[in-house]
Design a protein around this motif. Structure first.
Motif, PDB file in Angstrom:
ATOM      1  N   ASP A 227       0.832  -1.205   0.000  1.00  0.00           N
ATOM      2  CA  ASP A 227       0.000   0.000   0.000  1.00  0.00           C
ATOM      3  C   ASP A 227       0.864   1.250   0.000  1.00  0.00           C
ATOM      4  O   ASP A 227       0.594   2.214  -0.737  1.00  0.00           O
ATOM      5  CB  ASP A 227      -0.921  -0.019   1.225  1.00  0.00           C
ATOM      6  CG  ASP A 227      -1.909   1.130   1.227  1.00  0.00           C
ATOM      7  OD1 ASP A 227      -2.706   1.219   0.270  1.00  0.00           O
ATOM      8  OD2 ASP A 227      -1.863   1.956   2.160  1.00  0.00           O
ATOM      9  N   TYR A 228       1.911   1.255   0.795  1.00  0.00           N
ATOM     10  CA  TYR A 228       2.824   2.398   0.886  1.00  0.00           C
ATOM     11  C   TYR A 228       3.488   2.663  -0.467  1.00  0.00           C
ATOM     12  O   TYR A 228       3.481   3.787  -0.965  1.00  0.00           O
ATOM     13  CB  TYR A 228       3.881   2.126   1.947  1.00  0.00           C
ATOM     14  CG  TYR A 228       4.963   3.185   2.042  1.00  0.00           C
ATOM     15  CD1 TYR A 228       4.763   4.345   2.784  1.00  0.00           C
ATOM     16  CD2 TYR A 228       6.182   3.016   1.382  1.00  0.00           C
ATOM     17  CE1 TYR A 228       5.744   5.316   2.864  1.00  0.00           C
ATOM     18  CE2 TYR A 228       7.175   3.983   1.457  1.00  0.00           C
ATOM     19  CZ  TYR A 228       6.957   5.130   2.196  1.00  0.00           C
ATOM     20  OH  TYR A 228       7.939   6.099   2.271  1.00  0.00           O
TER      21      TYR A 228
ATOM     22  N   ASN B  28       1.066   3.690  -3.445  1.00  0.00           N
ATOM     23  CA  ASN B  28       0.657   5.092  -3.359  1.00  0.00           C
ATOM     24  C   ASN B  28       1.772   6.024  -3.830  1.00  0.00           C
ATOM     25  O   ASN B  28       1.514   7.017  -4.520  1.00  0.00           O
ATOM     26  CB  ASN B  28       0.255   5.442  -1.925  1.00  0.00           C
ATOM     27  CG  ASN B  28      -1.104   4.864  -1.541  1.00  0.00           C
ATOM     28  OD1 ASN B  28      -1.958   4.684  -2.400  1.00  0.00           O
ATOM     29  ND2 ASN B  28      -1.312   4.572  -0.266  1.00  0.00           N
ATOM     30  N   LYS B  29       2.993   5.700  -3.457  1.00  0.00           N
ATOM     31  CA  LYS B  29       4.143   6.496  -3.913  1.00  0.00           C
ATOM     32  C   LYS B  29       4.265   6.421  -5.431  1.00  0.00           C
ATOM     33  O   LYS B  29       4.472   7.437  -6.116  1.00  0.00           O
ATOM     34  CB  LYS B  29       5.429   5.972  -3.264  1.00  0.00           C
ATOM     35  CG  LYS B  29       5.559   6.223  -1.776  1.00  0.00           C
ATOM     36  CD  LYS B  29       6.043   7.622  -1.491  1.00  0.00           C
ATOM     37  CE  LYS B  29       6.345   7.818  -0.016  1.00  0.00           C
ATOM     38  NZ  LYS B  29       6.784   9.201   0.282  1.00  0.00           N
TER      39      LYS B  29
ATOM     40  N   LYS C  80       1.415   8.261  -7.283  1.00  0.00           N
ATOM     41  CA  LYS C  80       1.613   9.700  -7.198  1.00  0.00           C
ATOM     42  C   LYS C  80       2.662  10.165  -8.203  1.00  0.00           C
ATOM     43  O   LYS C  80       2.487  11.183  -8.879  1.00  0.00           O
ATOM     44  CB  LYS C  80       2.031  10.088  -5.776  1.00  0.00           C
ATOM     45  CG  LYS C  80       2.209  11.598  -5.579  1.00  0.00           C
ATOM     46  CD  LYS C  80       2.583  11.920  -4.131  1.00  0.00           C
ATOM     47  CE  LYS C  80       2.758  13.422  -3.939  1.00  0.00           C
ATOM     48  NZ  LYS C  80       3.141  13.755  -2.539  1.00  0.00           N
TER      49      LYS C  80
ATOM     50  N   SER D 125      -9.147   0.903 -10.304  1.00  0.00           N
ATOM     51  CA  SER D 125      -8.402  -0.120  -9.566  1.00  0.00           C
ATOM     52  C   SER D 125      -8.889  -1.525  -9.910  1.00  0.00           C
ATOM     53  O   SER D 125     -10.089  -1.825  -9.799  1.00  0.00           O
ATOM     54  CB  SER D 125      -8.550   0.111  -8.057  1.00  0.00           C
ATOM     55  OG  SER D 125      -8.166  -1.028  -7.317  1.00  0.00           O
TER      56      SER D 125
END
Length: 558
Positions: free
Chosen positions: A239-240, A243-244, A247, A265
């Motif tokens: 998830d981390y 998201n990076k 972005k 998604s």
């Protein structure tokens, strides 16, 4: 209706009336009329339009094509039309030559419509979904995404110009095997950075971005997650990092001039139950069977060479299964009238089976199309370029934009039809010469802007604008190229080939340069000067409109 459309309809009506006459008088025995097609001859001496209608009637009429053509022409009435002459060529081609006055209507259209010149409402009221790039979110955007981005974004713009309500969509592959592998890679790198002596997965993601993500994650969170089991920690790391990555993708694509309306998604198909519903629908229709513990789709029933797995023996859905559910969501839930995907050449075999699956669930597969995109080689000084500063073997999209700029990148990637291989010459892309096609087009626009700035005060406003003063072949040719613009947009949309617009801008710039070299704009004849300024103003507007579709700037100074 643009002048080209008006003339086409006019000629078809003239031919239609001639057919009525010969049928009524019995001059020709025609029971069934063939479809009527008009073409633009390659050789200008053959006129502006041509038809082979006479070549399609010998079997019915028992007459030679030449005789049929002569009979039809004898019954054609051209009063109050743009036609100057009708001639018969070869075995029976009918050629139509126009009065030069039609050219002036083109300039009037551009002057009236300005930034909307070229738009039409052919597809008004229809919803159009265009999914393109959809790069794997497990790593940075690379050069392979650059061509798909240019093709997809320009094709979307072309569709908008034909009246479609367009949705640009990015499909996020955030479920399935690649995400499992992504999580394994992140967790292994995390543990290594935390001092554990473990091996990295052989099929893991080796990019430096994986290491960077975990370094930052540790800097932000310390060792608070170290006590977790890998299975507890992996979802957090995924998830981390996703998201990076997403972005950064949004940022990179914005720099490339691409902005999506929807980021869809893949995981949402599982969360919403769409996958399950799709399986139930296929099973209910009798389109599935079980074999060796897996669930299969009867793709061969729809023309495919082999059947395809929907659910693996381990219970996990395949990418194909998710794709069916995804496209059902587009057509059934979101009610798109047409859906287009831009895919790489390695997905070619996937097209027929997906069309078959859509047919199985009751969707008209004719409303689904795929643009297959071939690879491009980057060249520098004749050698294959290795230019990435950040990603090792991958050529990053951002590196490419940094080197040649957004305009050249988008223009060059759309120089050829999507199904063509071609070489992207990095040196040429930044060269300020007429050999560089994007410079050639932009320079034409800037030169026109310069002329208009210099001459605005010289124009005599008391003199009426008289387009009839434009009679030189270069002037007439330039107006003809301008007149082609609306048709080029329609053909680009119909053939799913946005490169037509890129090539059109080059043709238009060439026509302007030919005019500029042959015809002085600043002349003593004030009426002629005013007409020529109006001509280049129209040219400038159309170049600007075309470059706008391409997402390329139209500079006023260079």
């Amino acid at each position: 209706m643009y002048i080209r459309e008006q003339i086409t309809e006019q000629i078809k009506n003239i031919i239609g009336e001639a057919l009525n006459q010969v049928q009524a008088t019995g001059a020709l025995n025609i029971e069934t009329r063939p479809d009527l097609f008009l073409e633009i001859p390659r050789e200008k001496e053959h006129g502006e339009y041509s038809t082979n209608i006479a070549m399609q009637l010998p079997k019915q009429t028992k007459k030679a094509p030449r005789f049929i053509a002569e009979t039809l022409v004898a019954h054609m009435k051209t009063d109050d039309s743009y036609l100057e002459a009708i001639e018969i060529a070869g075995p029976g081609f009918i050629n139509f030559k126009l009065k030069k006055e039609w050219h002036y209507e083109v300039l009037k259209e551009v002057a009236e419509l300005k930034a909307d010149y070229g738009r039409n409402q052919k597809n008004s009221g229809k919803k159009f979904n265009l999914e393109f790039i959809s790069a794997n979110p497990t790593g940075p955007m690379h050069m392979g995404n650059a061509r798909g981005g240019a093709i997809g974004d320009i094709l979307a713009a072309v569709a908008e110009w034909t009246g479609y309500d367009v949705t640009r969509e990015f499909y996020i592959n955030d479920a399935g095997n690649q995400i499992v592998k992504f999580g394994d890679s992140l967790d292994a790198r995390y543990r290594q950075l935390m001092g554990e002596d473990i091996s990295f997965p052989e099929d893991g993601y080796q990019g430096e971005d994986i290491t960077e993500h975990m370094k930052i994650f540790i800097a932000e969170n310390g060792d608070v997650h170290r006590a977790m089991t890998p299975e507890e920690r992996k979802p957090l790391l995924i998830d981390y990092a996703l998201n990076k990555n997403l972005k950064q993708m949004r940022s990179d694509l914005a720099a490339y001039g691409i902005h999506y309306d929807v980021w869809f998604s893949e995981q949402s198909l599982y969360d919403s139950g769409a996958i399950k519903k799709t399986i139930e629908l296929l099973e209910k229709g009798g389109f599935t069977y079980e074999q060796e513990g897996a669930l299969w789709f009867k793709a061969t029933s729809f023309g495919s060479e082999k059947d395809d797995v929907l659910i693996r023996a381990n219970g996990l859905p395949t990418y194909f299964m998710a794709d069916i559910a995804y496209h059902m969501d587009k057509f059934i839930n979101r009610k798109f009238d047409r859906c287009i995907n831009v895919w790489g050449a390695d997905h070619h075999g996937h097209v027929a089976r997906l069309k078959g699956a859509l047919t199985a669930v009751g969707i008209d597969a004719q409303n689904f199309d795929v643009v297959i995109m071939q690879l491009v080689r980057l060249l520098r000084n004749g050698e294959v370029a290795r230019m990435s500063k950040r990603q090792g073997k991958a050529i990053a999209l951002t590196d490419l934009i940094d080197e040649v700029g957004v305009d050249a990148t988008r223009f060059f990637f759309n120089l050829r039809s999507p199904d063509s291989h071609f070489d992207f010459d990095l040196g040429l892309a930044i060269e300020q010469s007429n050999d560089n096609p994007v410079f050639y087009v932009q320079y034409a626009h800037a030169r026109i802007c310069s002329i208009i700035r210099q001459m605005t005060e010289e124009l005599d406003q008391t003199i009426a604008l008289d387009y009839n003063r434009l009679i030189e072949k270069e002037e007439l040719n330039l107006m003809e190229i301008i007149a082609n613009f609306p048709d080029e947009i329609l053909m680009a949309e119909d053939k799913l080939d946005p490169s037509r617009i890129t090539r059109y801008t080059i043709d238009l710039a060439a026509a302007f340069h030919s005019f500029y070299n042959a015809c002085h704009v600043r002349v003593e004849d004030k009426a002629l000067m005013k007409a020529r300024v109006a001509l280049i103003e129209a040219t400038q507007q159309v170049i600007q409109n075309a470059l706008g579709i391409l997402g390329v700037s139209a500079p006023e100074r260079m």
